[in-house]
Design a protein around this motif. Structure first.
Motif, PDB file in Angstrom:
ATOM      1  N   LEU A   5      -6.871  28.224   5.940  1.00 13.27           N
ATOM      2  CA  LEU A   5      -6.488  26.659   5.476  1.00 13.27           C
ATOM      3  C   LEU A   5      -6.979  26.367   3.414  1.00 13.27           C
ATOM      4  O   LEU A   5      -6.872  25.458   3.681  1.00 13.27           O
ATOM      5  N   THR A   6      -7.857  26.513   4.151  1.00 14.42           N
ATOM      6  CA  THR A   6      -9.445  26.588   3.082  1.00 14.42           C
ATOM      7  C   THR A   6      -8.651  26.747   1.793  1.00 14.42           C
ATOM      8  O   THR A   6      -8.856  26.327   0.402  1.00 14.42           O
ATOM      9  N   ILE A   7      -7.695  28.128   1.616  1.00 13.19           N
ATOM     10  CA  ILE A   7      -7.780  28.669   0.535  1.00 13.19           C
ATOM     11  C   ILE A   7      -5.949  28.005   0.035  1.00 13.19           C
ATOM     12  O   ILE A   7      -6.046  27.747  -1.180  1.00 13.19           O
ATOM     13  N   THR A   8      -5.601  28.197   0.796  1.00 15.81           N
ATOM     14  CA  THR A   8      -3.977  26.771   0.691  1.00 15.81           C
ATOM     15  C   THR A   8      -4.109  26.247   0.223  1.00 15.81           C
ATOM     16  O   THR A   8      -3.677  25.369  -0.659  1.00 15.81           O
ATOM     17  N   ASN A   9      -5.405  24.992   0.697  1.00  8.68           N
ATOM     18  CA  ASN A   9      -5.907  23.479   0.399  1.00  8.68           C
ATOM     19  C   ASN A   9      -6.130  23.687  -1.140  1.00  8.68           C
ATOM     20  O   ASN A   9      -5.762  22.651  -1.530  1.00  8.68           O
ATOM     21  N   GLY A  10      -6.757  24.644  -1.244  1.00 14.48           N
ATOM     22  CA  GLY A  10      -7.151  24.467  -2.293  1.00 14.48           C
ATOM     23  C   GLY A  10      -6.569  24.940  -3.716  1.00 14.48           C
ATOM     24  O   GLY A  10      -6.218  24.361  -3.927  1.00 14.48           O
ATOM     25  N   PHE A  11      -5.432  25.549  -3.466  1.00 18.85           N
ATOM     26  CA  PHE A  11      -4.146  25.800  -4.487  1.00 18.85           C
ATOM     27  C   PHE A  11      -3.427  24.874  -4.516  1.00 18.85           C
ATOM     28  O   PHE A  11      -2.685  24.278  -5.495  1.00 18.85           O
ATOM     29  N   LYS A  12      -3.058  24.798  -3.040  1.00 16.44           N
ATOM     30  CA  LYS A  12      -2.523  23.006  -3.628  1.00 16.44           C
ATOM     31  C   LYS A  12      -2.570  21.937  -3.378  1.00 16.44           C
ATOM     32  O   LYS A  12      -2.180  20.588  -3.632  1.00 16.44           O
ATOM     33  N   LEU A  13      -3.535  21.639  -4.003  1.00 15.41           N
ATOM     34  CA  LEU A  13      -4.664  19.587  -4.081  1.00 15.41           C
ATOM     35  C   LEU A  13      -3.605  19.580  -5.084  1.00 15.41           C
ATOM     36  O   LEU A  13      -3.798  20.273  -6.058  1.00 15.41           O
ATOM     37  N   PHE A  14      -2.941  18.158  -5.156  1.00 16.14           N
ATOM     38  CA  PHE A  14      -2.268  17.411  -5.384  1.00 16.14           C
ATOM     39  C   PHE A  14      -2.960  16.007  -5.848  1.00 16.14           C
ATOM     40  O   PHE A  14      -3.356  15.538  -6.796  1.00 16.14           O
ATOM     41  N   ASP A  15      -3.060  15.440  -4.883  1.00 14.36           N
ATOM     42  CA  ASP A  15      -3.439  14.180  -4.400  1.00 14.36           C
ATOM     43  C   ASP A  15      -4.703  13.567  -5.094  1.00 14.36           C
ATOM     44  O   ASP A  15      -5.046  12.762  -5.899  1.00 14.36           O
ATOM     45  N   GLN A  16      -5.803  14.540  -4.427  1.00 12.30           N
ATOM     46  CA  GLN A  16      -7.524  14.037  -5.099  1.00 12.30           C
ATOM     47  C   GLN A  16      -7.251  14.330  -6.613  1.00 12.30           C
ATOM     48  O   GLN A  16      -7.636  13.859  -7.026  1.00 12.30           O
ATOM     49  N   ASN A  17      -6.829  15.610  -6.709  1.00  9.61           N
ATOM     50  CA  ASN A  17      -6.663  15.904  -8.451  1.00  9.61           C
ATOM     51  C   ASN A  17      -6.604  14.881  -9.484  1.00  9.61           C
ATOM     52  O   ASN A  17      -7.051  14.096 -10.299  1.00  9.61           O
ATOM     53  N   LEU A  18      -4.738  14.274  -8.691  1.00 10.08           N
ATOM     54  CA  LEU A  18      -4.544  13.448  -9.362  1.00 10.08           C
ATOM     55  C   LEU A  18      -5.181  11.823  -9.452  1.00 10.08           C
ATOM     56  O   LEU A  18      -5.606  10.892 -10.482  1.00 10.08           O
ATOM     57  N   ALA A  19      -5.674  11.379  -8.210  1.00 12.97           N
ATOM     58  CA  ALA A  19      -6.205  10.394  -8.538  1.00 12.97           C
ATOM     59  C   ALA A  19      -8.442  10.568  -9.023  1.00 12.97           C
ATOM     60  O   ALA A  19      -8.205   9.010  -9.614  1.00 12.97           O
ATOM     61  N   LEU A  20      -8.688  11.713  -8.689  1.00 13.43           N
ATOM     62  CA  LEU A  20     -10.165  11.707  -9.129  1.00 13.43           C
ATOM     63  C   LEU A  20     -10.488  11.553 -10.889  1.00 13.43           C
ATOM     64  O   LEU A  20     -11.148  10.982 -11.343  1.00 13.43           O
ATOM     65  N   THR A  21      -8.821  12.885 -11.316  1.00 13.19           N
ATOM     66  CA  THR A  21      -8.892  13.165 -12.561  1.00 13.19           C
ATOM     67  C   THR A  21      -8.074  12.845 -13.658  1.00 13.19           C
ATOM     68  O   THR A  21      -8.201  13.301 -14.745  1.00 13.19           O
ATOM     69  N   GLY A  22      -7.066  13.204 -12.823  1.00 15.76           N
ATOM     70  CA  GLY A  22      -6.278  13.026 -13.809  1.00 15.76           C
ATOM     71  C   GLY A  22      -5.646  13.575 -14.317  1.00 15.76           C
ATOM     72  O   GLY A  22      -4.462  13.632 -15.793  1.00 15.76           O
ATOM     73  N   GLY A  23      -6.494  15.161 -14.387  1.00 20.51           N
ATOM     74  CA  GLY A  23      -6.633  16.364 -15.224  1.00 20.51           C
ATOM     75  C   GLY A  23      -7.312  16.279 -16.501  1.00 20.51           C
ATOM     76  O   GLY A  23      -6.890  16.896 -17.396  1.00 20.51           O
ATOM     77  N   GLU A  24      -7.372  15.348 -17.160  1.00 20.74           N
ATOM     78  CA  GLU A  24      -8.581  14.430 -17.474  1.00 20.74           C
ATOM     79  C   GLU A  24      -9.748  15.444 -18.473  1.00 20.74           C
ATOM     80  O   GLU A  24     -10.485  15.636 -17.055  1.00 20.74           O
ATOM     81  N   ILE A  77       1.512  31.995  -1.489  1.00 15.42           N
ATOM     82  CA  ILE A  77       2.250  33.586  -0.445  1.00 15.42           C
ATOM     83  C   ILE A  77       1.504  34.331  -1.006  1.00 15.42           C
ATOM     84  O   ILE A  77       0.745  35.445   0.599  1.00 15.42           O
ATOM     85  N   CYS A  78       1.456  35.628  -1.871  1.00 14.20           N
ATOM     86  CA  CYS A  78       0.403  37.111  -1.854  1.00 14.20           C
ATOM     87  C   CYS A  78      -0.787  36.758  -1.219  1.00 14.20           C
ATOM     88  O   CYS A  78      -1.435  37.419  -0.668  1.00 14.20           O
ATOM     89  N   ILE A  79      -1.240  35.699  -2.278  1.00 16.95           N
ATOM     90  CA  ILE A  79      -3.251  35.623  -2.084  1.00 16.95           C
ATOM     91  C   ILE A  79      -3.057  35.622  -0.539  1.00 16.95           C
ATOM     92  O   ILE A  79      -4.250  36.013  -0.527  1.00 16.95           O
ATOM     93  N   SER A  80      -2.247  34.157  -0.131  1.00 18.34           N
ATOM     94  CA  SER A  80      -2.886  33.755   1.451  1.00 18.34           C
ATOM     95  C   SER A  80      -1.977  35.049   2.681  1.00 18.34           C
ATOM     96  O   SER A  80      -3.218  35.658   3.583  1.00 18.34           O
ATOM     97  N   MET A  81      -1.677  36.340   2.295  1.00 22.51           N
ATOM     98  CA  MET A  81      -1.117  37.546   2.984  1.00 22.51           C
ATOM     99  C   MET A  81      -2.737  38.449   2.622  1.00 22.51           C
ATOM    100  O   MET A  81      -2.987  38.955   3.177  1.00 22.51           O
ATOM    101  N   ILE A  82      -2.761  38.807   1.147  1.00 26.60           N
ATOM    102  CA  ILE A  82      -4.394  39.243   1.611  1.00 26.60           C
ATOM    103  C   ILE A  82      -4.767  39.082   2.134  1.00 26.60           C
ATOM    104  O   ILE A  82      -5.918  40.175   2.779  1.00 26.60           O
TER     105      ILE A  82
END
Length: 283
Positions: free
Chosen positions: A207-226, A266-271
């Motif tokens: 759960l933490t690995i997949t959530n980390g890789f697909k993190l979007f909304d927190q990244n958008l709201a907190l830093t916006g990539g800046e 998918i590959c990282i999760s399966m490993i």
């Protein structure tokens, strides 16, 4: 009863299979095809071979976002699981008010990611105001650790509940036998508790690995990539490519990035599942 279930199992299975095909198989297949196309709409797609993938391979911003995401996932996975496991140990040791603490630690998980991102942006900006610089004006290191703090605060409580369930499922006979044999607390932890809670570790790591890789909304709201996309994670990079730019070529580039991203996760999760499941013991 068992005969009836065996006889009618296709009827029970059909809705799930249909939903899976409509909700995942068909969109994924269509998305895979569109990753080889130049398009503005799905019905007006022009096949252009491997041009989209060639562009992605040469896209330095995409690969910078990959390494940023990978580092973030490693650090957040370790911190979340270690802290959640420590909390689970504390709350299963006959601590007074443990039920209240479980509720308090779990509550952040109920808050939406966008809301959390803006809340922590305000909090971190208040702290960093002492430096007379806002969060987005600093380098990516501050954004990285801001995301780590946010992710830990949100997910530790959820993982803690899973670890508590794993610890409570350990047979009391094992613990009592260890005490009779004179085992220390550390020996009980590493020889009995951790090996027997490996199924929970497998779930929480996944759960933490997949959530980390697909993190979007927190990244958008907190830093916006800046600043300058330095704190941009892969999901946000794909979003900005697909929706932030105009032109049919950008839709294809974004779709190719999404396919590469999906295969990576998918590959990282399966490993990870293979490695952690090999450590599980049968009770």
């Amino acid at each position: 009863m068992e005969k009836a279930v065996r006889k009618y199992w296709p009827i029970f299975l059909l809705p799930t299979v249909a939903a899976f095909c409509v909700g995942f198989i068909y969109p994924f297949t269509q998305g895979l095809y569109l990753s080889f196309c130049k398009f503005m709409t799905v019905k007006k797609a022009t096949f252009n071979g491997l041009d989209n993938y060639a562009h992605v391979i040469m896209d330095t911003e995409f690969w910078n976002s990959f390494w940023f995401t990978a580092l973030f996932t490693i650090v957040s996975t370790v911190l979340i699981n270690v802290l959640a496991f420590m909390l689970a140990l504390a709350l299963t040791s006959k601590l007074k008010g443990s039920n209240v603490f479980r509720t308090i630690f779990f509550m952040p998980n109920l808050i939406g990611g966008i809301v959390l991102g803006y809340i922590w942006q305000i909090l971190l900006n208040c702290v960093l105001s002492l430096l007379e610089k806002p969060l987005l004006a600093l380098d990516a290191t501050y954004g990285f650790w801001g995301l780590i703090i946010l992710m830990c605060w949100q997910q530790i409580g959820y993982m803690m509940i899973i670890y508590i369930a794993g610890l409570q499922s350990i047979p009391e006979d094992y613990l009592e036998a260890a005490k009779i044999d004179g085992a220390t607390n550390m020996q009980v932890l590493f020889k009995i508790k951790i090996p027997n809670v490996m199924p929970s570790i497998t779930i929480c790591s996944f759960l933490t690995i997949t959530n980390g890789f697909k993190l979007f909304d927190q990244n958008l709201a907190l830093t916006g990539g800046e600043p300058a996309h330095a704190s941009e994670m892969m999901a946000l990079n794909i979003y900005e490519t697909f929706y932030g730019r105009t032109g049919p070529q950008w839709k294809g580039y974004g779709q190719a990035k999404a396919v590469i991203f999906c295969i990576m996760v998918i590959c990282i999760s399966m490993i990870q599942l293979t490695v952690t499941r090999s450590k599980e013991v049968q009770q």
